[in-house]
Design a protein around this motif. Structure first.
Motif, PDB file in Angstrom:
ATOM      1  N   LEU A  21       0.824  -1.208   0.000  1.00  0.00           N
ATOM      2  CA  LEU A  21       0.000   0.000   0.000  1.00  0.00           C
ATOM      3  C   LEU A  21       0.857   1.256   0.000  1.00  0.00           C
ATOM      4  O   LEU A  21       0.595   2.215  -0.732  1.00  0.00           O
ATOM      5  N   GLN A  22       1.882   1.274   0.807  1.00  0.00           N
ATOM      6  CA  GLN A  22       2.736   2.454   0.908  1.00  0.00           C
ATOM      7  C   GLN A  22       3.541   2.692  -0.361  1.00  0.00           C
ATOM      8  O   GLN A  22       3.854   3.837  -0.699  1.00  0.00           O
ATOM      9  N   SER A  23       3.853   1.623  -1.079  1.00  0.00           N
ATOM     10  CA  SER A  23       4.625   1.767  -2.317  1.00  0.00           C
ATOM     11  C   SER A  23       3.761   2.182  -3.499  1.00  0.00           C
ATOM     12  O   SER A  23       4.258   2.519  -4.569  1.00  0.00           O
ATOM     13  N   GLY A  24       2.426   2.135  -3.313  1.00  0.00           N
ATOM     14  CA  GLY A  24       1.519   2.478  -4.410  1.00  0.00           C
ATOM     15  C   GLY A  24       1.393   1.379  -5.436  1.00  0.00           C
ATOM     16  O   GLY A  24       1.032   1.634  -6.586  1.00  0.00           O
ATOM     17  N   CYS A  25       1.657   0.164  -5.038  1.00  0.00           N
ATOM     18  CA  CYS A  25       1.566  -0.968  -5.968  1.00  0.00           C
ATOM     19  C   CYS A  25       0.852  -2.120  -5.276  1.00  0.00           C
ATOM     20  O   CYS A  25       1.458  -2.880  -4.522  1.00  0.00           O
ATOM     21  N   TYR A  26      -0.465  -2.221  -5.527  1.00  0.00           N
ATOM     22  CA  TYR A  26      -1.255  -3.297  -4.914  1.00  0.00           C
ATOM     23  C   TYR A  26      -2.105  -3.931  -6.011  1.00  0.00           C
ATOM     24  O   TYR A  26      -3.048  -3.328  -6.513  1.00  0.00           O
ATOM     25  N   ALA A  27      -1.764  -5.148  -6.368  1.00  0.00           N
ATOM     26  CA  ALA A  27      -2.401  -5.797  -7.511  1.00  0.00           C
ATOM     27  C   ALA A  27      -3.826  -6.250  -7.207  1.00  0.00           C
ATOM     28  O   ALA A  27      -4.662  -6.321  -8.105  1.00  0.00           O
ATOM     29  N   ASP A  28      -4.116  -6.561  -5.937  1.00  0.00           N
ATOM     30  CA  ASP A  28      -5.435  -7.104  -5.597  1.00  0.00           C
ATOM     31  C   ASP A  28      -5.960  -6.430  -4.333  1.00  0.00           C
ATOM     32  O   ASP A  28      -6.055  -7.055  -3.271  1.00  0.00           O
ATOM     33  N   PRO A  29      -6.310  -5.157  -4.413  1.00  0.00           N
ATOM     34  CA  PRO A  29      -6.673  -4.406  -3.195  1.00  0.00           C
ATOM     35  C   PRO A  29      -7.928  -4.930  -2.512  1.00  0.00           C
ATOM     36  O   PRO A  29      -8.044  -4.858  -1.288  1.00  0.00           O
ATOM     37  N   PHE A  30      -8.876  -5.484  -3.286  1.00  0.00           N
ATOM     38  CA  PHE A  30     -10.117  -5.955  -2.681  1.00  0.00           C
ATOM     39  C   PHE A  30      -9.904  -7.204  -1.822  1.00  0.00           C
ATOM     40  O   PHE A  30     -10.760  -7.549  -1.018  1.00  0.00           O
ATOM     41  N   SER A  31      -8.780  -7.856  -1.997  1.00  0.00           N
ATOM     42  CA  SER A  31      -8.498  -9.032  -1.159  1.00  0.00           C
ATOM     43  C   SER A  31      -8.106  -8.637   0.256  1.00  0.00           C
ATOM     44  O   SER A  31      -8.118  -9.476   1.169  1.00  0.00           O
ATOM     45  N   PHE A  32      -7.775  -7.360   0.434  1.00  0.00           N
ATOM     46  CA  PHE A  32      -7.331  -6.928   1.763  1.00  0.00           C
ATOM     47  C   PHE A  32      -8.160  -5.766   2.297  1.00  0.00           C
ATOM     48  O   PHE A  32      -8.617  -5.790   3.442  1.00  0.00           O
ATOM     49  N   LEU A  33      -8.368  -4.718   1.508  1.00  0.00           N
ATOM     50  CA  LEU A  33      -9.083  -3.537   1.978  1.00  0.00           C
ATOM     51  C   LEU A  33     -10.589  -3.780   1.986  1.00  0.00           C
ATOM     52  O   LEU A  33     -11.116  -4.656   1.292  1.00  0.00           O
ATOM     53  N   GLY A  34     -11.296  -2.988   2.783  1.00  0.00           N
ATOM     54  CA  GLY A  34     -12.725  -3.162   2.937  1.00  0.00           C
ATOM     55  C   GLY A  34     -13.041  -4.052   4.115  1.00  0.00           C
ATOM     56  O   GLY A  34     -12.222  -4.258   5.014  1.00  0.00           O
ATOM     57  N   LEU A  35     -14.246  -4.626   4.112  1.00  0.00           N
ATOM     58  CA  LEU A  35     -14.699  -5.488   5.203  1.00  0.00           C
ATOM     59  C   LEU A  35     -14.467  -6.946   4.838  1.00  0.00           C
ATOM     60  O   LEU A  35     -14.911  -7.404   3.778  1.00  0.00           O
ATOM     61  N   THR A  80     -18.737  -7.638  14.715  1.00  0.00           N
ATOM     62  CA  THR A  80     -19.362  -8.967  14.785  1.00  0.00           C
ATOM     63  C   THR A  80     -20.366  -9.182  13.665  1.00  0.00           C
ATOM     64  O   THR A  80     -20.801 -10.306  13.429  1.00  0.00           O
ATOM     65  N   THR A  81     -20.769  -8.114  12.984  1.00  0.00           N
ATOM     66  CA  THR A  81     -21.740  -8.212  11.888  1.00  0.00           C
ATOM     67  C   THR A  81     -21.262  -7.388  10.704  1.00  0.00           C
ATOM     68  O   THR A  81     -20.482  -6.438  10.863  1.00  0.00           O
ATOM     69  N   PRO A  82     -21.738  -7.709   9.491  1.00  0.00           N
ATOM     70  CA  PRO A  82     -21.354  -6.918   8.309  1.00  0.00           C
ATOM     71  C   PRO A  82     -21.901  -5.501   8.384  1.00  0.00           C
ATOM     72  O   PRO A  82     -22.774  -5.180   9.182  1.00  0.00           O
ATOM     73  N   LEU A  83     -21.386  -4.647   7.485  1.00  0.00           N
ATOM     74  CA  LEU A  83     -21.821  -3.263   7.374  1.00  0.00           C
ATOM     75  C   LEU A  83     -22.751  -3.101   6.175  1.00  0.00           C
ATOM     76  O   LEU A  83     -22.729  -3.902   5.236  1.00  0.00           O
ATOM     77  N   SER A  84     -23.551  -2.063   6.199  1.00  0.00           N
ATOM     78  CA  SER A  84     -24.371  -1.708   5.035  1.00  0.00           C
ATOM     79  C   SER A  84     -23.755  -0.495   4.358  1.00  0.00           C
ATOM     80  O   SER A  84     -22.837   0.137   4.882  1.00  0.00           O
ATOM     81  N   ASP A 102     -16.750   3.891   1.861  1.00  0.00           N
ATOM     82  CA  ASP A 102     -15.554   3.069   1.656  1.00  0.00           C
ATOM     83  C   ASP A 102     -15.659   2.429   0.271  1.00  0.00           C
ATOM     84  O   ASP A 102     -16.561   1.628   0.010  1.00  0.00           O
ATOM     85  N   VAL A 103     -14.741   2.801  -0.633  1.00  0.00           N
ATOM     86  CA  VAL A 103     -14.841   2.327  -2.022  1.00  0.00           C
ATOM     87  C   VAL A 103     -14.673   0.811  -2.131  1.00  0.00           C
ATOM     88  O   VAL A 103     -15.113   0.211  -3.123  1.00  0.00           O
ATOM     89  N   TYR A 104     -14.075   0.174  -1.120  1.00  0.00           N
ATOM     90  CA  TYR A 104     -13.815  -1.264  -1.209  1.00  0.00           C
ATOM     91  C   TYR A 104     -14.961  -2.096  -0.647  1.00  0.00           C
ATOM     92  O   TYR A 104     -14.800  -3.295  -0.410  1.00  0.00           O
ATOM     93  N   ARG A 105     -16.121  -1.456  -0.478  1.00  0.00           N
ATOM     94  CA  ARG A 105     -17.321  -2.181  -0.061  1.00  0.00           C
ATOM     95  C   ARG A 105     -18.282  -2.384  -1.220  1.00  0.00           C
ATOM     96  O   ARG A 105     -19.374  -2.912  -1.046  1.00  0.00           O
ATOM     97  N   PHE A 106     -17.890  -1.952  -2.417  1.00  0.00           N
ATOM     98  CA  PHE A 106     -18.778  -2.047  -3.571  1.00  0.00           C
ATOM     99  C   PHE A 106     -18.347  -3.170  -4.504  1.00  0.00           C
ATOM    100  O   PHE A 106     -17.152  -3.380  -4.743  1.00  0.00           O
ATOM    101  N   PHE A 183     -15.251   1.718  -8.430  1.00  0.00           N
ATOM    102  CA  PHE A 183     -16.343   2.661  -8.260  1.00  0.00           C
ATOM    103  C   PHE A 183     -15.998   3.592  -7.103  1.00  0.00           C
ATOM    104  O   PHE A 183     -15.700   3.140  -5.992  1.00  0.00           O
ATOM    105  N   ILE A 184     -16.023   4.902  -7.381  1.00  0.00           N
ATOM    106  CA  ILE A 184     -15.737   5.896  -6.348  1.00  0.00           C
ATOM    107  C   ILE A 184     -16.967   6.777  -6.177  1.00  0.00           C
ATOM    108  O   ILE A 184     -17.346   7.507  -7.103  1.00  0.00           O
ATOM    109  N   PRO A 185     -17.606   6.741  -5.020  1.00  0.00           N
ATOM    110  CA  PRO A 185     -18.802   7.570  -4.793  1.00  0.00           C
ATOM    111  C   PRO A 185     -18.467   9.048  -4.639  1.00  0.00           C
ATOM    112  O   PRO A 185     -17.321   9.431  -4.396  1.00  0.00           O
ATOM    113  N   GLN A 186     -19.505   9.855  -4.800  1.00  0.00           N
ATOM    114  CA  GLN A 186     -19.510  11.264  -4.422  1.00  0.00           C
ATOM    115  C   GLN A 186     -18.597  12.165  -5.253  1.00  0.00           C
ATOM    116  O   GLN A 186     -18.288  13.276  -4.836  1.00  0.00           O
TER     117      GLN A 186
END
Length: 741
Positions: A21-35, A80-84, A102-106, A183-186
């Motif tokens: 993340l700090q290097s700006g090179c993340y091939a699969d961000p959805f595997s880590f970021l988000g819920l 303990t539960t997912p987010l909406s 959070d863009v990684y929830r879509f 997808f980036i909201p707003q």
């Protein structure tokens, strides 16, 4: 209700992910970021926000603060539960607070079937699926970004909405299609963005969006968020009118324009006119001059003014030099409301080397051939599309469809087709690679052009697809089913070169080059031709059209009028570059407006009057246009009078009453009692004499009657049973219309 797990749980080791993340090179961000689920009853929310002082999330019981991971910009929260999607992040920065999704929830919003067609090379509406689009996704408004870059290691979206930080919005990769999306909201219109691409070697380059609908004007290089706004639909009447004016048997008279130099505002720092100003000034002028079509030199966004638009970077972006996306729509709609055909130059043959453009887009030769013998253009120092790659075909096909469908453009004039067709174009032996059959034909480019023409005409048969093709390639305007390229029209470069060579000669020597004015009829029906006197003939030291004409000042103007009238009578549609009607004395300069002050002089004003009169005669005389594409519309009367540099022929319409006799005399002599054979007996009316005093001519009267009528006599001449006797003015072209038997 969301429950928060105790914050005293042991910290997991995320050092590897954090380094990426700090290097700006993340091939699969959805595997880590988000819920993400941690166990059967535990979820962990991971948010990476560079520069944030603190991050909280809105829960039903109130905001809950995420815990910073060590001293990094990674923030964590166990639940303990997912987010909406109603749960938003509250981000505290040193000088502001932001509330964001959070863009990684879509989830993904891509159409898998469309991606399949894109990879197949047949996605006509690729611009609706790739690029940046304002959408509502999972109940939230925002922008869906998608870009084709199959060989990239990582891609981030950077923009003024994230301070151009490539460590915040990492995109998700779809290996099957080579597409990255997020997808980036707003987000809001007019915000700037780019794709920050890490290639396979770890090199980083920031690229503009190939499918952007808007781009910054140079020296800016960013793409700009622009909603794709729909053009006003054509009415049934407008559709019928368009089909009629673009037909092969219609009168087509094109006024070619460079928007940046038709007019300027000298009192306002020599600025460009806007699309709206041009709509209010240019369109009425073109209509008043009697042209049927307006052709714009390329208006896809281009960095370098000196390229005139022929080195575009933003193929889907109307140039912001002249105003907004909406302003361009206004301009096109005004053309339609005025019944003026609108054509634009389209450049699918090459693209420039600007670092924010397509070259080595994902670190590899993605859009261009890797081998410079196929991928680099030696004349223009530009790169050549890899037409063998299906995705490149989808890109170009979609761009052609985009201009025609989204803006209701009448047609495309395709630039430099010859450079696309030949693998050895402008190359010496050893500098090119033969095709799989050992030939010089670029098979991928041929297929691409055929597909574009087939799909464009299939979408709307009333359009015009025009080729600027300078060789004798067979069947440019034949249908694809008939082994042709599928264009509707082709520029007649042979006629242009031969006739300009002839007209530039001293009349004393023209008799030795008589064939230069007659040879074009040997192939006049091999294609559906347009006769072009374009911008290419008045630049790069070639001088203006007037300056090419020999003789003293009066003779130069006389030559030019006679030449224009010869052109309008010759089979083929017509094209004049802006300023041709002013008889500019200097060659075109893209940094200045046209020399409108010349119209204060009678000589220059006469040229404008001549062009206006020619357009009126041309569009109201079926004999001059109905049978352009068939030998039935033309007959030589005398093509062999080289000694007097005199050419005479007849033009015919579909009905027998439509007959026009044309005589061009291109020496300064005057001939009285000159006998000309004619195809029909009866009365002929002189409807044009470029030597008229009103047109700055010498005023030699063609016939003695004030009504300008001449009766045939039963004296055989030039192989005809009937003839007329008239006076032939110097350096002039005459039109005589048959009016009665």
């Amino acid at each position: 209700m969301n429950s928060v797990v105790s914050a005293n749980k042991p910290v997991r080791d995320y050092s590897e992910q954090l380094n990426a993340l700090q290097s700006g090179c993340y091939a699969d961000p959805f595997s880590f970021l988000g819920l993400h689920p941690i166990s059967a009853n535990e979820y962990e929310l991971r948010v990476y926000l560079p520069g944030a002082d603190s991050v909280s999330i809105e829960l039903k019981k109130g905001p809950v603060k995420l815990k910073r991971y060590l001293t990094s910009d990674l923030f964590l929260l166990s639940l303990t539960t997912p987010l909406s999607h109603d749960n938003k992040l509250i981000i505290e920065y040193s000088k502001q607070k932001q509330i964001k999704h959070d863009v990684y929830r879509f989830g993904c919003h891509l159409d898998e079937q469309a991606l399949y067609l894109f990879n197949e090379g047949t996605l006509e509406h690729a611009y609706q699926h790739l690029g940046a689009h304002f959408i509502t996704h999972e109940g939230v408004e925002g922008v869906r970004f998608s870009v084709w870059a199959p060989n990239a290691k990582s891609i981030s979206i950077i923009g003024d909405f994230n301070c151009w930080n490539r460590c915040e919005h990492f995109m998700r990769f779809h290996p099957a299609s080579g597409i990255w999306e997020l997808f980036i909201p707003q987000l809001q219109p007019n915000q700037c963005y780019k794709y920050s691409i890490v290639d396979g070697y770890g090199h980083v380059q920031d690229k503009a969006d190939p499918f952007a609908f808007k781009m910054q004007q140079a020296p800016g290089t960013a793409s700009v968020l622009q909603p794709l706004k729909k053009h006003k639909a054509l009415t049934d009447t407008q559709r019928l009118e368009r089909a009629k004016r673009n037909h092969v048997s219609a009168p087509v008279s094109i006024y070619e324009v460079h928007l940046g130099s038709w007019k300027r505002r000298p009192t306002e720092n020599n600025r460009y006119l806007t699309y709206r100003e041009l709509a209010d000034d240019l369109i009425p002028y073109v209509k008043d001059m009697g042209f049927t079509h307006l052709q714009l030199m390329p208006i896809s966004e281009y960095p370098f003014d000196g390229s005139w638009g022929y080195q575009p970077v933003g193929l889907f972006s109307p140039s912001s030099r002249f105003g907004s996306f909406e302003d361009f729509i206004y301009f096109t709609e005004r053309c339609h409301d005025e019944g003026l055909g609108l054509l634009i130059d389209w450049v699918p043959g090459h693209f420039p080397s600007d670092p924010h453009g397509l070259h080595k887009f994902d670190g590899t030769h993605l859009y261009e051939h890797a081998d410079t013998r196929q991928g680099f253009h030696p004349d223009w120092n530009t790169y050549i599309y890899n037409y063998d790659r299906p995705e490149v075909k989808s890109f170009l096909l979609a761009n052609a469809i985009y201009w025609l469908e989204e803006f209701k453009i009448d047609g495309l004039r395709v630039d430099a087709v010859a450079s696309m067709l030949y693998l050895d174009y402008s190359r010496k032996n050893g500098e090119w690679i033969a095709n799989k059959y050992g030939g010089r034909e670029n098979l991928g480019a041929i297929d691409c052009l055929q597909q574009v023409n087939t799909r464009c005409y299939g979408t709307d048969s009333s359009i015009m697809m025009i080729a600027e093709e300078s060789t004798a390639w067979p069947g440019v305007t034949n249908t694809v089913d008939n082994n042709g390229l599928g264009f509707g029209f082709k520029w007649n470069m042979g006629w242009m070169n031969d006739s300009l060579n002839y007209m530039s000669r001293d009349p004393l020597y023209r008799q030795h080059h008589h064939h230069e004015m007659t040879f074009s009829m040997a192939y006049a029906y091999s294609e559906n031709y347009i006769l072009p006197l374009s911008h290419d003939e008045v630049v790069h030291g070639k001088g203006s059209l007037l300056s090419k004409m020999p003789g003293d000042d009066w003779q130069q103007f006389a030559n030019l009028k006679a030449y224009y009238a010869f052109m309008y009578a010759h089979p083929g549609k017509k094209l004049l570059f802006m300023g041709s009607e002013l008889a500019s004395r200097h060659e075109w300069d893209h940094n200045k407006g046209l020399e409108w002050h010349l119209l204060e002089h009678e000589s220059h004003s006469a040229i404008q009057k001549t062009v206006k009169q020619l357009n009126k005669l041309y569009t109201t005389t079926p004999a001059l246009y109905e049978c352009d594409h068939t030998p039935a519309g033309f007959q030589w009367i005398d093509c062999n009078n080289a000694a007097q540099s005199l050419f005479s022929f007849a033009r015919f319409g579909k009905e027998s009453k439509e007959l026009l006799v044309v005589i061009s005399h291109l020496t300064p002599q005057v001939y009285h009692q000159y006998t000309v054979g004619v195809p029909k007996s009866g009365v002929y009316e002189v409807v044009l004499n470029t030597d008229d005093e009103e047109l700055y001519g010498s005023g030699v009267k063609v016939v003695g009657t004030t009504q300008q009528l001449v009766q045939t006599q039963s004296t055989p001449s030039h192989g005809f049973e009937q003839s007329i006797v008239i006076s032939i003015p110097p350096l002039a072209t005459l039109y005589l219309r048959w009016i009665t038997g």
